[in-house]
Design a protein around this motif. Structure first.
Motif, short mmCIF file in Angstrom:
data_model
loop_
_atom_site.label_atom_id
_atom_site.label_comp_id
_atom_site.label_asym_id
_atom_site.label_seq_id
_atom_site.Cartn_x
_atom_site.Cartn_y
_atom_site.Cartn_z
N SER A 19 0.83 -1.21 0.00
CA SER A 19 0.00 0.00 0.00
C SER A 19 0.87 1.25 0.00
CB SER A 19 -0.98 0.00 1.17
OG SER A 19 -0.29 0.04 2.40
N SER A 20 2.01 1.23 0.67
CA SER A 20 2.93 2.37 0.64
C SER A 20 3.51 2.54 -0.76
CB SER A 20 4.07 2.16 1.63
OG SER A 20 3.58 2.10 2.94
N TYR A 21 3.82 1.44 -1.41
CA TYR A 21 4.35 1.48 -2.77
C TYR A 21 3.33 2.14 -3.71
CZ TYR A 21 6.39 -0.22 -7.15
OH TYR A 21 6.94 -0.30 -8.40
N LYS A 22 2.08 1.69 -3.62
CA LYS A 22 1.02 2.25 -4.47
C LYS A 22 0.82 3.73 -4.18
CE LYS A 22 -1.80 -1.12 -3.25
NZ LYS A 22 -2.94 -2.03 -3.09
N SER A 23 0.83 4.08 -2.94
CA SER A 23 0.63 5.47 -2.55
C SER A 23 1.79 6.36 -3.03
CB SER A 23 0.48 5.56 -1.03
OG SER A 23 0.35 6.90 -0.63
N ALA A 24 3.01 5.88 -2.88
CA ALA A 24 4.18 6.65 -3.28
C ALA A 24 4.20 6.93 -4.78
CB ALA A 24 5.46 5.91 -2.87
N ARG A 25 3.55 6.09 -5.55
CA ARG A 25 3.52 6.25 -7.01
C ARG A 25 2.18 6.74 -7.53
NH1 ARG A 25 7.19 3.49 -5.24
NH2 ARG A 25 9.17 3.14 -6.25
N ASP A 26 1.30 7.15 -6.62
CA ASP A 26 -0.02 7.67 -6.98
C ASP A 26 -0.81 6.68 -7.83
OD1 ASP A 26 0.48 10.11 -5.64
OD2 ASP A 26 1.50 10.91 -7.42
N LEU A 27 -0.70 5.41 -7.51
CA LEU A 27 -1.41 4.38 -8.26
C LEU A 27 -2.81 4.20 -7.70
CD1 LEU A 27 1.45 1.73 -8.44
CD2 LEU A 27 0.80 3.38 -10.19
N VAL A 28 -3.77 4.02 -8.61
CA VAL A 28 -5.14 3.78 -8.20
C VAL A 28 -5.64 2.50 -8.85
CG1 VAL A 28 -5.68 6.21 -7.80
CG2 VAL A 28 -6.09 5.23 -10.04
N GLU A 29 -6.51 1.82 -8.16
CA GLU A 29 -7.09 0.59 -8.72
C GLU A 29 -8.11 0.96 -9.78
OE1 GLU A 29 -9.71 -3.24 -7.30
OE2 GLU A 29 -8.42 -2.27 -5.83
N THR A 30 -8.05 0.24 -10.88
CA THR A 30 -8.99 0.48 -11.97
C THR A 30 -9.27 -0.83 -12.70
OG1 THR A 30 -9.44 1.89 -13.89
CG2 THR A 30 -7.19 1.03 -13.67
N THR A 31 -10.27 -0.79 -13.52
CA THR A 31 -10.58 -1.96 -14.35
C THR A 31 -10.35 -1.57 -15.80
OG1 THR A 31 -12.91 -1.34 -14.46
CG2 THR A 31 -12.27 -2.90 -12.73
N ASP A 32 -10.11 -2.58 -16.59
CA ASP A 32 -9.90 -2.40 -18.02
C ASP A 32 -10.69 -3.52 -18.69
OD1 ASP A 32 -8.76 -2.60 -20.70
OD2 ASP A 32 -7.17 -1.29 -19.96
N PRO A 33 -11.55 -3.19 -19.64
CA PRO A 33 -12.36 -4.23 -20.28
C PRO A 33 -11.55 -5.38 -20.88
CG PRO A 33 -13.08 -2.05 -20.99
CD PRO A 33 -11.84 -1.86 -20.16
N GLU A 34 -10.28 -5.12 -21.20
CA GLU A 34 -9.45 -6.17 -21.80
C GLU A 34 -8.79 -7.08 -20.78
OE1 GLU A 34 -6.84 -4.94 -24.90
OE2 GLU A 34 -8.18 -3.33 -25.51
N LEU A 35 -8.89 -6.73 -19.51
CA LEU A 35 -8.21 -7.49 -18.47
C LEU A 35 -9.23 -8.11 -17.51
CD1 LEU A 35 -5.44 -4.84 -17.76
CD2 LEU A 35 -5.24 -6.88 -19.20
N GLU A 36 -8.92 -9.28 -17.04
CA GLU A 36 -9.85 -9.99 -16.17
C GLU A 36 -9.85 -9.46 -14.74
OE1 GLU A 36 -9.24 -14.21 -16.27
OE2 GLU A 36 -9.13 -14.24 -18.46
N ARG A 37 -8.73 -8.96 -14.30
CA ARG A 37 -8.59 -8.53 -12.92
C ARG A 37 -8.35 -7.02 -12.84
NH1 ARG A 37 -4.34 -13.20 -11.24
NH2 ARG A 37 -5.80 -14.91 -11.35
N PRO A 38 -8.63 -6.44 -11.68
CA PRO A 38 -8.30 -5.02 -11.51
C PRO A 38 -6.79 -4.81 -11.63
CG PRO A 38 -9.72 -5.78 -9.74
CD PRO A 38 -9.30 -7.00 -10.52
N VAL A 39 -6.40 -3.64 -12.08
CA VAL A 39 -4.99 -3.27 -12.21
C VAL A 39 -4.79 -1.93 -11.51
CG1 VAL A 39 -4.61 -4.51 -14.36
CG2 VAL A 39 -5.35 -2.13 -14.43
N TYR A 40 -3.53 -1.59 -11.29
CA TYR A 40 -3.20 -0.30 -10.69
C TYR A 40 -2.49 0.54 -11.74
CZ TYR A 40 -4.69 -2.07 -6.25
OH TYR A 40 -5.47 -2.56 -5.24
#
Length: 157
Positions: free
Chosen positions: A10-31
């Protein structure tokens, strides 16, 4: 180099301003890191890459058939790249750079300028600086490197 554990993810994601999102081409959520206009889907990025390829080819005065011949492809296979029906490999991208005289960063910038800065103005300035440096004679570039190294604050571990 810092190694991130699952506990620190979670610190890694926060430090890089990553947010969880979905993409119609991908089965799982991505950051992803949002761009200036939000988060693009894979399809939207493919469309921007395709437009870049078409615009660059046309600016060089080449037809699809001529470029396809230089790539060793059929016109229909190359056309899939410009229609965003197919994704190219990195070696194909390198070949296109050789043939049309652009750098891979040019295409990436057209697709994701937010990777170059926090604002559109900063991104444009950084890309402009990159293009100016690319045109410098080698001796001047070496002098600039030494100057920039002296100007940079010392890195801390």
């Amino acid at each position: 180099m810092k190694v991130w554990s699952v506990v620190n993810l979670s610190s890694y994601k926060s430090a890089r301003d990553l947010v969880e999102t979905t993409d119609p081409e991908l089965e799982r959520p991505v950051y992803r890191r949002p761009g200036f206009d939000g988060i693009q889907t894979s399809h939207e990025m493919d469309e921007r890459i395709s437009a870049f390829l078409k615009n660059t080819r046309e600016a060089k005065g080449l037809s699809r058939a001529e470029l396809a011949q230089l790539l060793g492809l059929s016109v229909s296979v190359y056309g899939r790249y410009e229609r965003s029906d197919s994704r190219m490999t990195v070696p194909r991208l390198i070949h296109l750079c050789e043939l049309m005289g652009f750098m891979p960063t040019d295409m990436i910038f057209e697709t994701a300028p937010h990777l170059w800065g926090k604002t559109p103005e900063e991104a444009e300035d950084r890309m402009r600086l990159t293009k100016l440096v690319e045109r410098l004679p080698h001796d001047t570039m070496r002098d600039l490197i030494r100057l920039l190294e002296r100007m940079m604050p010392a890195e801390q571990d």
